[in-house]
Design an enzyme around this catalytic site. Sequence first.
Site, PDB file in Angstrom:
ATOM      1  N   ASP A   1      -1.756  -4.232  -8.140  1.00  0.00           N
ATOM      2  CA  ASP A   1      -1.954  -2.892  -8.675  1.00  0.00           C
ATOM      3  C   ASP A   1      -0.598  -2.264  -9.017  1.00  0.00           C
ATOM      4  O   ASP A   1      -0.371  -1.730 -10.106  1.00  0.00           O
ATOM      5  CB  ASP A   1      -2.685  -2.051  -7.613  1.00  0.00           C
ATOM      6  CG  ASP A   1      -3.177  -0.733  -8.142  1.00  0.00           C
ATOM      7  OD1 ASP A   1      -3.088  -0.509  -9.367  1.00  0.00           O
ATOM      8  OD2 ASP A   1      -3.643   0.086  -7.331  1.00  0.00           O
TER       9      ASP A   1
ATOM     10  N   LYS B   1       4.014 -11.272   0.979  1.00  0.00           N
ATOM     11  CA  LYS B   1       4.979 -10.696   1.928  1.00  0.00           C
ATOM     12  C   LYS B   1       4.863 -11.510   3.214  1.00  0.00           C
ATOM     13  O   LYS B   1       4.581 -10.981   4.302  1.00  0.00           O
ATOM     14  CB  LYS B   1       4.649  -9.200   2.129  1.00  0.00           C
ATOM     15  CG  LYS B   1       5.650  -8.429   2.958  1.00  0.00           C
ATOM     16  CD  LYS B   1       6.977  -8.190   2.257  1.00  0.00           C
ATOM     17  CE  LYS B   1       7.951  -7.454   3.153  1.00  0.00           C
ATOM     18  NZ  LYS B   1       9.324  -7.441   2.621  1.00  0.00           N
TER      19      LYS B   1
ATOM     20  N   TYR C   1      -7.335  -2.934  -0.129  1.00  0.00           N
ATOM     21  CA  TYR C   1      -8.246  -1.908  -0.634  1.00  0.00           C
ATOM     22  C   TYR C   1      -9.674  -2.059  -0.109  1.00  0.00           C
ATOM     23  O   TYR C   1     -10.499  -1.182  -0.291  1.00  0.00           O
ATOM     24  CB  TYR C   1      -8.268  -1.914  -2.169  1.00  0.00           C
ATOM     25  CG  TYR C   1      -6.963  -1.464  -2.806  1.00  0.00           C
ATOM     26  CD1 TYR C   1      -5.936  -0.920  -2.041  1.00  0.00           C
ATOM     27  CD2 TYR C   1      -6.775  -1.571  -4.171  1.00  0.00           C
ATOM     28  CE1 TYR C   1      -4.753  -0.516  -2.617  1.00  0.00           C
ATOM     29  CE2 TYR C   1      -5.583  -1.156  -4.763  1.00  0.00           C
ATOM     30  CZ  TYR C   1      -4.573  -0.635  -3.979  1.00  0.00           C
ATOM     31  OH  TYR C   1      -3.405  -0.223  -4.563  1.00  0.00           O
TER      32      TYR C   1
ATOM     33  N   ASP D   1       8.883  -7.588  -2.506  1.00  0.00           N
ATOM     34  CA  ASP D   1      10.008  -6.669  -2.737  1.00  0.00           C
ATOM     35  C   ASP D   1      11.019  -7.277  -3.701  1.00  0.00           C
ATOM     36  O   ASP D   1      11.503  -6.611  -4.624  1.00  0.00           O
ATOM     37  CB  ASP D   1      10.655  -6.249  -1.408  1.00  0.00           C
ATOM     38  CG  ASP D   1      10.802  -7.393  -0.421  1.00  0.00           C
ATOM     39  OD1 ASP D   1      10.177  -8.451  -0.618  1.00  0.00           O
ATOM     40  OD2 ASP D   1      11.566  -7.244   0.549  1.00  0.00           O
TER      41      ASP D   1
ATOM     42  N   ASP E   1       1.578  -2.096 -13.064  1.00  0.00           N
ATOM     43  CA  ASP E   1       2.035  -0.847 -13.691  1.00  0.00           C
ATOM     44  C   ASP E   1       3.531  -0.915 -14.003  1.00  0.00           C
ATOM     45  O   ASP E   1       3.984  -0.426 -15.027  1.00  0.00           O
ATOM     46  CB  ASP E   1       1.743   0.356 -12.784  1.00  0.00           C
ATOM     47  CG  ASP E   1       0.424   1.015 -13.133  1.00  0.00           C
ATOM     48  OD1 ASP E   1      -0.447   0.318 -13.690  1.00  0.00           O
ATOM     49  OD2 ASP E   1       0.265   2.225 -12.866  1.00  0.00           O
TER      50      ASP E   1
END
Length: 356
Positions: A247, A190, A142, A223, A251
């Site tokens: 982020d 990752k 970001y 993942d 959620d």
Amino acid sequence: MGRYVIAVLPGDGIGPEVTAEAVRVLEAVGRRFGHTFEFHEALIGGAAIEATGSPLPPETLDRCRRSDAILLGAVGGPRWDDPTAPVRPEQGLLDLRKGLGLFANLRPVRAFPALVDATPLKRHVIQGVDLLFVRELTGGLYFGPRREAGPDGEEAYDTMHYTRPEIERVVRLAAGLARARRKKLTSVDKANVLAASRLWRRVTEAVVRREFPDVALEHVLVDAFAMHLIRRPAAFDVVVTENMFGDILTDEAAVLAGSMGMLPSASLGETPPGLFEPVHGSAPDIAGRNLANPIGAILSAALLLRHGLGLEAEAAAVERAVEAALADGYRTRDIADGEGPIVGTREMGEAIRQRI
Ligand code: NAD
């Protein structure tokens, strides 16, 4: 017996309603434990734009800097949603985080026994869930080098960029939190594809080996973690991860708690003040109608006590009071189970306050 200065930033929509309940809960904590909390309200978000033209007036930032901790409601709403507007409420929140150097976002997710049937997952999966996400907040995808698509619309990019000190400070904070809990740290990356993740993994390994040998560290690919989080969420204790992964995963984790209205958060920097706010937004669809669930804000006040002021017994008292009110059948509309009566924001706050 302490004396603490708290900046209160109610913001927009349901922000003022839910922060009012959190403030009353803190007052009850003060009475029970003999502390004095001095509250100072300040403007942020849409309310601040209306009054001053800026979503974070300098007086607000100054007030926050002179406080021991900050309690915030929510910002934003349809009134300020025009994407071409020169100032937007959300900018106030981003500027506040930046102004205070808040680099870590903590989101605890617990399955309250009284609410295990309020989630779409099976009871045996939800039972015992008690995890703490630590999301890196000021770096990564970001905030890395980026390019907007030009008028030809042919190319755009964002870059996941991290430096060793940025990783070290957030991992150190997460490992310290794990040490005070069940001593298990899961780092999500990752590393099989991304160079930034390979650095993340190497630095995490070094910090934990060197400074936290008593904390068990595991690395999980993002993942696979997205899958484990809904298959076996009770297996995790503290989870630390990069900004965008965090982020998205937080959620997903919100589903485990039954409602957005239940979730608190804390944003911390190297030094106080930290920022404590519910995860939900300003919920304009229910604002001003005594319908909002104040538990996310009240549990944010518990985090303020624990991580902002170092008052663990007081924080635990608030969490126990929330659990007791739920066990006694108090439900706001968003967590109603069709059994007990539905109460409003104020009544839920009062029920929790009585149990401090
Ligand atoms: P939202 O979280 O405000 O609402 C999503 C849904 O959840 C709505 O149906 C709402 O009624 C419900 N809900 C949220 N909190 C609740 C509570 N405490 N009790 C009961 N129900 C609750 O998200 P949204 O609708 O996408 O956004 C509304 C506004 O909030 C937008 O302007 C958005 O930009 C802003 N927002 C602010 C923050 C923040 O201040 N940190 C976070 C997210 C969104």
